[in-house]
Write an enzyme that holds these catalytic residues in place. Sequence first.
Site, PDB file in Angstrom:
ATOM      1  N   HIS A 253       0.897  -1.011  -0.110  1.00  0.00           N
ATOM      2  CA  HIS A 253      -0.033  -0.018  -0.016  1.00  0.00           C
ATOM      3  C   HIS A 253       0.972   1.319  -0.119  1.00  0.00           C
ATOM      4  CE1 HIS A 253      -2.805   2.813   2.291  1.00  0.00           C
ATOM      5  NE2 HIS A 253      -3.261   2.574   1.106  1.00  0.00           N
TER       6      HIS A 253
ATOM      7  N   HIS B 259      -0.059  10.797  -2.144  1.00  0.00           N
ATOM      8  CA  HIS B 259      -1.424  10.647  -1.587  1.00  0.00           C
ATOM      9  C   HIS B 259      -2.307  11.830  -1.039  1.00  0.00           C
ATOM     10  CE1 HIS B 259      -4.415   9.383   1.621  1.00  0.00           C
ATOM     11  NE2 HIS B 259      -4.608   8.436   1.131  1.00  0.00           N
TER      12      HIS B 259
HETATM   13  O1  G3P Z   1      -6.560   1.491  -2.867  1.00  0.00           O
HETATM   14  C1  G3P Z   1      -6.623   1.120  -1.505  1.00  0.00           C
HETATM   15  C2  G3P Z   1      -6.257   2.427  -0.922  1.00  0.00           C
HETATM   16  O2  G3P Z   1      -4.984   3.179  -1.221  1.00  0.00           O
HETATM   17  C3  G3P Z   1      -7.252   3.587  -0.535  1.00  0.00           C
HETATM   18  O3  G3P Z   1      -7.228   4.472   0.183  1.00  0.00           O
HETATM   19  O4  G3P Z   1      -6.436   6.700   1.016  1.00  0.00           O
HETATM   20  O5  G3P Z   1      -5.010   4.979   1.077  1.00  0.00           O
HETATM   21  O6  G3P Z   1      -5.600   6.000  -1.143  1.00  0.00           O
HETATM   22  P1  G3P Z   1      -6.086   5.547   0.427  1.00  0.00           P
HETATM   23 MG    MG Z   2      -4.466   4.860  -2.426  1.00  0.00          MG
END
Ligand code: G3P
Ligand code: MG
Length: 250
Positions: free
Chosen positions: A17, A59
């Site tokens: 992630h 992000h």
């Molecule tokens: O794609 C999964 C996750 O990345 C979505 O939430 O806020 O971490 O981008 P975020």
């Molecule tokens: Mg994400």
Amino acid sequence: MDLSAIKSSLIPPIIAHRGASAHAPENTLAAFIKAKHLGLKWVEFDVMLSSEGEAVVIHDDDLERTTDGQGQVASYPYSYLKTLDAGRWFDSAFVEQRIPLLRDVLHLLHNLHLAGNLEIKPLPGHEHATVERVFETLKKNSAYLPSILLITSFSPIVLRMVRKISSSATLGVLYDEWYPDWQALCIEVQAVSVNLNQRVLTKARVKEIKENGYLLLAYTVNDIDRAQELLDWGVDAIFSDCPNPILVGL
Ligand code: G3P
Ligand code: MG
């Protein structure tokens, strides 16, 4: 791309992630390289636009949390954003990591043989420009793309536009909550995956999504027992910040 090809690429069933973001600063080249070193096959990353419309990998809308800059990413050209330090906040070992361009991340994943989940995360109102720029970048770099690229977004506007531009894009719908009519948008944009916040997943909901033939990816899971529970229920893969397949026993 058919589902079985994606499924077989998800071994181990873990997606790093924002890269291996517990081990290296999120959404930097170092975080993607770390994921490769941990034995992962997939990484997720977030894309938005700089002020002149360059596709950059970061992000938050704002610079404060993950760089030494201030203000909105969308307020600055990439010529400025690339001067910011995107690693020192995490650890001094990562000083001089930069906010990468989408192009550079795609090339890195191609070279490392990593599959990618490109999450399009536009500022409200920037949806069309962001999708256009992402697709321009994909087209220009077509020789250097990861062999599997799943495009996802929380924004239905983005998903509809992606499908309009590309009949062949591999698409996933991102949901932060449980919507009983979750399938409508999936059908409309011909998604192959449903990417759901793990908080709202139950055994029955997993069964419902899987019975309808979708790949189910759950974010963000850093707890080993929860990871195992979700995978036992039939979740295809989890997004994790600390995606060590040995630690989670997978
Ligand atoms: O794609 C999964 C996750 O990345 C979505 O939430 O806020 O971490 O981008 P975020
Ligand atoms: Mg994400």
